[in-house]
Design a protein around this motif. Structure first.
Motif, mmCIF file in Angstrom:
data_model
loop_
_atom_site.group_PDB
_atom_site.id
_atom_site.type_symbol
_atom_site.label_atom_id
_atom_site.label_comp_id
_atom_site.label_asym_id
_atom_site.label_seq_id
_atom_site.Cartn_x
_atom_site.Cartn_y
_atom_site.Cartn_z
ATOM 1 N N SER A 259 0.825 -1.209 0.000
ATOM 2 C CA SER A 259 0.000 0.000 0.000
ATOM 3 C C SER A 259 0.856 1.254 0.000
ATOM 4 O O SER A 259 0.669 2.169 -0.805
ATOM 5 N N SER A 260 1.828 1.308 0.920
ATOM 6 C CA SER A 260 2.721 2.462 0.957
ATOM 7 C C SER A 260 3.576 2.520 -0.296
ATOM 8 O O SER A 260 3.930 3.600 -0.776
ATOM 9 N N GLY A 261 3.931 1.356 -0.825
ATOM 10 C CA GLY A 261 4.699 1.324 -2.066
ATOM 11 C C GLY A 261 3.948 1.936 -3.224
ATOM 12 O O GLY A 261 4.540 2.567 -4.103
ATOM 13 N N MET A 262 2.636 1.766 -3.211
ATOM 14 C CA MET A 262 1.854 2.387 -4.273
ATOM 15 C C MET A 262 1.946 3.906 -4.202
ATOM 16 O O MET A 262 1.988 4.595 -5.214
ATOM 17 N N LEU A 263 2.002 4.442 -2.972
ATOM 18 C CA LEU A 263 2.171 5.886 -2.816
ATOM 19 C C LEU A 263 3.523 6.322 -3.361
ATOM 20 O O LEU A 263 3.655 7.388 -3.963
ATOM 21 N N GLN A 400 -5.298 -4.544 3.646
ATOM 22 C CA GLN A 400 -5.760 -4.703 2.272
ATOM 23 C C GLN A 400 -6.506 -3.481 1.756
ATOM 24 O O GLN A 400 -6.346 -3.085 0.601
ATOM 25 N N THR A 401 -7.325 -2.877 2.619
ATOM 26 C CA THR A 401 -8.136 -1.745 2.156
ATOM 27 C C THR A 401 -7.291 -0.558 1.720
ATOM 28 O O THR A 401 -7.484 -0.035 0.617
ATOM 29 N N PRO A 402 -6.319 -0.084 2.538
ATOM 30 C CA PRO A 402 -5.454 1.002 2.049
ATOM 31 C C PRO A 402 -4.696 0.622 0.785
ATOM 32 O O PRO A 402 -4.456 1.470 -0.085
ATOM 33 N N PHE A 403 -4.316 -0.667 0.670
ATOM 34 C CA PHE A 403 -3.616 -1.115 -0.524
ATOM 35 C C PHE A 403 -4.492 -0.967 -1.772
ATOM 36 O O PHE A 403 -4.044 -0.459 -2.804
ATOM 37 N N ARG A 404 -5.743 -1.397 -1.675
ATOM 38 C CA ARG A 404 -6.636 -1.301 -2.828
ATOM 39 C C ARG A 404 -6.888 0.155 -3.215
ATOM 40 O O ARG A 404 -6.936 0.498 -4.408
ATOM 41 N N VAL A 405 -7.061 1.007 -2.210
ATOM 42 C CA VAL A 405 -7.259 2.430 -2.487
ATOM 43 C C VAL A 405 -6.033 3.011 -3.186
ATOM 44 O O VAL A 405 -6.148 3.780 -4.148
ATOM 45 N N SER A 406 -4.847 2.628 -2.723
ATOM 46 C CA SER A 406 -3.612 3.125 -3.333
ATOM 47 C C SER A 406 -3.468 2.648 -4.767
ATOM 48 O O SER A 406 -2.990 3.392 -5.637
ATOM 49 N N ILE A 408 -5.867 2.042 -6.894
ATOM 50 C CA ILE A 408 -6.776 2.842 -7.725
ATOM 51 C C ILE A 408 -6.183 4.221 -7.987
ATOM 52 O O ILE A 408 -6.249 4.758 -9.101
ATOM 53 N N ASN A 409 -5.555 4.786 -6.963
ATOM 54 C CA ASN A 409 -5.070 6.159 -7.084
ATOM 55 C C ASN A 409 -3.795 6.299 -7.906
ATOM 56 O O ASN A 409 -3.420 7.415 -8.273
ATOM 57 N N ILE A 410 -3.107 5.195 -8.176
ATOM 58 C CA ILE A 410 -1.981 5.263 -9.107
ATOM 59 C C ILE A 410 -2.454 5.765 -10.464
ATOM 60 O O ILE A 410 -1.805 6.588 -11.123
ATOM 61 N N ILE A 411 -3.607 5.279 -10.873
ATOM 62 C CA ILE A 411 -4.164 5.692 -12.169
ATOM 63 C C ILE A 411 -4.514 7.175 -12.143
ATOM 64 O O ILE A 411 -4.187 7.925 -13.077
ATOM 65 N N PHE A 412 -5.148 7.613 -11.057
ATOM 66 C CA PHE A 412 -5.499 9.030 -10.948
ATOM 67 C C PHE A 412 -4.245 9.912 -10.950
ATOM 68 O O PHE A 412 -4.225 10.975 -11.568
ATOM 69 N N VAL A 434 -1.838 16.477 -4.617
ATOM 70 C CA VAL A 434 -2.897 16.967 -3.734
ATOM 71 C C VAL A 434 -4.234 16.340 -4.131
ATOM 72 O O VAL A 434 -5.012 15.885 -3.276
ATOM 73 N N GLY A 435 -4.505 16.309 -5.422
ATOM 74 C CA GLY A 435 -5.757 15.717 -5.902
ATOM 75 C C GLY A 435 -5.879 14.251 -5.550
ATOM 76 O O GLY A 435 -6.944 13.783 -5.114
ATOM 77 N N VAL A 436 -4.788 13.512 -5.697
ATOM 78 C CA VAL A 436 -4.802 12.083 -5.382
ATOM 79 C C VAL A 436 -5.023 11.853 -3.881
ATOM 80 O O VAL A 436 -5.804 10.977 -3.484
ATOM 81 N N ASN A 437 -4.345 12.638 -3.042
ATOM 82 C CA ASN A 437 -4.533 12.488 -1.592
ATOM 83 C C ASN A 437 -5.961 12.817 -1.167
ATOM 84 O O ASN A 437 -6.513 12.189 -0.254
#
Length: 538
Positions: A259-263, A400-406, A408-412, A434-437
């Motif tokens: 999840s953090s890796g996605m960030l 798992q939940t923060p990971f899934r959110v992250s 999705i937000n890679i695309i954004f 800022v928009g992604v966060n």
């Protein structure tokens, strides 16, 4: 005294320790960046260092950061276990993580040229791109062992957190900054004004990389000494990977790391586009330290004491109190970050000039960093607010939940970077973040509402909106004061700039404080009163 008052006093006491230690650490981090800026300005040497440091920094933040996945996983598991179980578990995790990350270190050394091509493809299109690439490869190979150190530092942070050793926990990054400052000082004594000349650029980059590695090693070594004295593990190798605690840690650590890796992949995306903009990596770095200095202090004050509390309240029968603690963390985040962001935006130009404009750092560099700082100020609240919610999910044993959110937000993030970087340049990359966060914050709130059988949206949203309004008014008052002062006093002399920042900042904070006092929020009143009592007693 009620249990809530005791908890608030404990929270405020811990927060006071963390605030002082983190303030010292962040101060030296800022001095480090000032030394780098004065030596090299915003140009090729620092650009190369930024690209080379991307992967070690990625690992250090991902694995070794306070409130990172390793830290969060260790805290979440050790907080629920007996003290005698801590040392074997910590030593086993150190053995496992150290072995895996040693392989990563070897990989970084061998494939450094390919990795620099991957993270900075735009270097072939910008001025001095060939030099920047060559220097970045050398620096990456020097810093490769930080892969191992990152994981061990993260485990150490979590171990010390559960032992309530908040002082060392918040102070340890200081040693890394000191080593780098000393290295630059020795180089400056040897070269004098030639330190920024092209013929010594590779050497300057090697000093930056070597100082960074030495600082990380010292940070880890000091943690090990503290752990051993507290009976929380030594350098002993343990291969009992089947003990229950290991599986509990990995159950949280694995998804949390991804999840953090996605960030951090979002950071890679930002740097990918930044490689096409001259001096953008340096500008983003210098702006980021100005944002991360207050953000890191407030983050540690709020998140470090709350994470063990969240973990102890994770059972369904405690969810009523858990919701109160989440609200407490969220409102304190808004109380600190919203006015801080408003002041950053209002006073960006004199702040950058006072902090950085000396030596090789000129007015052109100041204009670039100031524009990025304005964009960064918009996102300070959503950045930390998202982190508070992520820690709640970790405490609930749900990585798992923060990971899934992250994911999705890679695309954004990639989409927003692509849309914004051409019309806005480097500030556009910050606006995309800022928009992604903000999207992440909304998604996590909605999911947490479902997970905890409903959050009291009205009781949460109205105070946040009130604090946002107070911050907007305070920021406007600060900006107006600055304009008047610049008209009558000018804006060139350092002493005048310091006076202007001080007066304009105090006006903005005063206006914000008056409005907040009228709101009478209990979380803020209790927190401020406990901090005041503690410091007055000292």
């Amino acid at each position: 005294m009620t249990q809530e008052q005791k908890t608030s006093r404990s929270f405020a006491g811990i927060a006071g320790i963390i605030a002082v230690a983190t303030l010292i650490s962040k101060f030296f981090g800022l001095v480090r960046e000032q030394a780098i800026a004065a030596a090299f300005g915003a140009g090729g040497v620092v650009d190369a260092y930024n690209f080379a440091y991307m992967i070690p920094s990625f690992l250090l933040i991902l694995l070794g950061g306070v409130n990172g996945p390793f830290h969060s996983a260790i805290v979440s598991v050790l907080a629920r276990r007996k003290q005698e179980e801590a040392a074997p578990l910590v030593e086993t995790m150190t053995t496992l993580v150290g072995g895996l990350l040693l392989l990563v270190t070897i990989f970084l050394v061998i494939f450094a040229p390919n990795l620099i091509d991957l993270v900075a493809p735009g270097l072939d299109t910008v001025r001095d791109g060939a030099f920047i690439k060559e220097s970045a490869i050398v620096q990456l190979r020097i810093m490769a062992p930080m892969a191992v150190l990152a994981g061990l530092i993260g485990i150490g942070f979590g171990t010390l957190n559960t032992a309530n050793q908040y002082w060392l926990l918040s102070l340890s990054p200081l040693f890394s900054s000191i080593i780098l400052i000393l290295g630059l000082g020795v180089l400056a004594l040897q070269l004098g004004s030639k330190i920024s000349s092209p013929e010594y650029a590779i050497l300057g980059g090697m000093v930056l990389a070597g100082g960074t590695l030495a600082g990380a090693f010292l940070q880890w070594l000091i943690q090990q000494i503290a752990q051993a004295r507290a009976g929380l593990g030594t350098l002993r190798l343990r291969f009992n990977f089947k003990q229950p605690g290991v599986s509990d840690v990995l159950k949280i650590m694995g998804p949390a790391t991804f999840s953090s890796g996605m960030l951090q992949i979002n950071l890679y995306t930002d740097m990918y586009f930044a490689s096409f903009i001259p001096s953008a990596p340096s500008g983003l770095r210098y702006s980021n330290i100005l944002v991360q200095t207050p953000l890191g202090i407030i983050s540690n004050i709020i998140l470090l004491p709350l994470l063990p509390i969240f973990s102890r309240l994770a059972a369904p029968e405690n969810w009523t109190e858990l919701k109160l603690r989440i609200r407490q963390g969220f409102i304190l985040t808004a109380f600190t970050m919203l006015p801080m962001g408003a002041l950053m935006m209002a006073l960006s130009d004199p702040i950058v000039r006072v902090v950085y404009e000396r030596g090789a750092f000129n007015q052109t560099d100041s204009a670039l960093v100031s524009s990025i700082l304005v964009a960064s100020g918009l996102g300070m609240f959503v950045y930390l607010g998202r982190d508070v919610l992520v820690r709640v999910f970790y405490a609930l044993g749900d990585g798992q939940t923060p990971f899934r959110v992250s994911m999705i937000n890679i695309i954004f993030n990639a989409l927003l970077d692509w849309i914004l970087f051409k019309p806005f340049g480097a500030p556009g990359l910050v606006l995309a973040t800022v928009g992604v966060n903000f999207i992440s914050l909304l998604m996590l709130l909605w999911l947490l509402d479902r997970r905890l059988d409903g959050l009291r949206w009205r009781e949460w949203s109205l105070p946040i909106l009130g604090l946002a309004t107070a911050s907007l008014v305070g920021g406007g008052a600060s900006y107006g004061t600055l304009e008047v002062l610049q008209k009558f006093l000018g804006e060139d002399a350092l002493q005048i700039q310091l006076v202007q920042i001080s007066i304009a900042g105090l006006v903005g904070i005063g206006v914000f404080a008056v409005i907040v006092a009228m709101m009478k929020l209990p979380e803020i009143e209790i927190f401020v009163s406990r901090l005041r009592e503690r410091f007055l007693r000292r």
